[in-house]
Design an enzyme around this catalytic site. Structure first.
Site, mmCIF file in Angstrom:
data_model
loop_
_atom_site.group_PDB
_atom_site.id
_atom_site.type_symbol
_atom_site.label_atom_id
_atom_site.label_comp_id
_atom_site.label_asym_id
_atom_site.label_seq_id
_atom_site.Cartn_x
_atom_site.Cartn_y
_atom_site.Cartn_z
ATOM 1 C CD GLU A 1 -2.756 1.350 2.416
ATOM 2 O OE1 GLU A 1 -3.560 2.302 2.466
ATOM 3 O OE2 GLU A 1 -2.643 0.503 3.312
ATOM 4 C CE LYS B 1 -6.681 0.164 1.707
ATOM 5 N NZ LYS B 1 -7.160 -0.255 3.040
#
Length: 296
Positions: free
Chosen positions: A176, A213
Site C-alpha cells: 500500500e 492497495k
C-alpha cells in the site's frame, strides 16, 4: 497458503473491509463512532471498545461473504475473540470472509516528499502469530505526499523488500503506497509510482504473489493492466479521505480495482444506534461499495 482463500481473493466478487485502525487512528475512529476519549482511561479500555465496534460490524447480518471478500484486522483484533473464536477463525468459519492482518508499525517522518514505514522490528514474530491465527495475508502502508522521484522509488523498494519476506513466510502481502489525495501533481506522482511498481514486478519471482492497495488514481484505469502480471492477486483501493459517495463514484471508473475502505465503510455508524438502524445503515454502505467494486 489456503488455496480456497487464494481463489476467493483472486476471482471472487466483492470488496475488502478495512477494520485495521491501530493505536494512532483508534481514538479518531471511536470518536466518529460516538465514543469520546473521556469514556476510556487507558489503551486496554480503548482497544476493548474498538473491538466491540468491530465485533458489531462483523456480526451484523449485513456483513456477509456475498459482498465482502476479506477483512483487514489489527493485531489486537486478530488476537481477540468473537463468540469464543479468534477473530480470523470467526470471519472464515462463520462468515466465509478471508482474514488479513495490518503489519506495519506506523509511518516515519516526512523525508524526500514521502513517509516510509518505520522499521518493522517485530515482523518475524508477528508473522508467526498471524500463521497461528490462520491469517491469509498482510497489509502495510506508506504515504507519498509530494512529487519527489527519489522518495517514490524508495517507497516502492521498501514495500517490495518487506513483501518478499512476508511471501517467504507463506502469507500474501498487500502493498500500500498511498498517494495523498491533496498532493500537488497527484497524477504525475501516480505515473512515477506505477512505473516503479512495474519495474519491481518484472523482477519478482514468479512464485511470489502480491496484492496492491492504491489511492484511486486521477487518471481512471491507470493501474488496471497490473492484473496482467501473474504475481498480482488483486488490486484494491483506499478511500483516502474522500466521502463514501465520492470514493464510490471514482472507484467505479476503474475496471480492475475493488474497494478496501475503512472510514468510508463505517461512515455514519454510531454506538448509540439501535441494532436495526445500525444494520440498515451498514447494509446501505456495503451495497454502495459493492456496486462500485463489481458493476463496471
Amino acid at each position: 497458503m489456503n488455496k480456497e482463500q487464494f481463489s476467493r481473493m483472486k476471482d471472487g466478487k466483492g470488496f475488502v473491509a478495512a477494520l485495521d485502525q491501530s493505536g494512532g487512528s483508534t481514538p479518531k475512529a471511536l470518536g466518529l463512532y460516538g465514543i469520546n476519549e473521556d469514556q476510556y482511561s487507558n489503551d486496554e479500555e480503548m482497544f476493548d471498545l474498538v473491538h466491540q465496534m468491530r465485533t458489531r460490524i462483523i456480526k451484523s447480518k449485513s456483513f456477509t461473504s456475498d459482498r465482502i471478500l476479506a477483512a483487514i484486522l489489527f493485531k489486537v483484533t486478530m488476537n481477540s475473540k468473537i463468540d469464543g473464536k479468534y477473530t480470523g477463525d470467526f470471519l472464515w468459519e462463520e462468515k466465509g470472509i478471508v482474514p488479513i492482518l495490518k503489519v506495519d508499525e506506523g509511518l516515519a517522518e516526512l523525508k524526500n516528499g514521502v513517509q516510509l514505514m518505520k522499521e518493522m522490528k517485530v515482523l518475524d514474530e508477528l508473522l508467526e502469530n498471524a500463521k497461528e491465527r490462520k491469517i491469509f495475508g498482510t497489509k502495510m502502508r506508506s504515504v507519498v505526499k509530494e512529487l519527489n522521484e527519489e522518495g517514490i522509488i524508495e517507497i516502492v523498494e521498501q514495500q517490495f523488500r518487506y513483501a518478499k519476506k512476508i511471501s517467504e513466510a507463506g502469507l500474501v502481502p498487500i502493498i500500500e503506497p498511498e498517494v495523498d489525495i491533496h498532493a500537488e501533481n497527484k497524477a504525475e506522482i501516480e505515473e512515477i509510482l506505477k512505473r516503479e511498481v512495474v519495474k519491481q514486478l518484472k523482477a519478482l519471482d514468479k512464485e511470489t504473489y502480491v496484492m496492491f492497495k492504491f489511492t484511486i488514481p486521477t487518471n481512471a484505469g491507470l493501474y488496471d493492466d497490473l492484473v496482467e502480471f501473474d504475481q498480482v492477486v488483486r488490486i484494491v483501493a483506499l478511500s483516502g479521505g474522500y466521502t463514501r459517495e465520492k470514493a464510490n463514484e471514482l472507484l467505479a471508473q476503474n475496471k480492475n480495482m475493488i474497494a478496501s475502505f475503512s472510514r468510508a465503510l463505517s461512515e455514519g455508524l454510531n454506538a448509540n444506534q439501535s441494532d436495526d438502524d445500525f444494520d440498515k445503515l451498514l447494509d446501505e454502505s456495503i451495497e454502495g461499495i459493492y456496486k462500485a467494486s463489481v458493476e463496471k
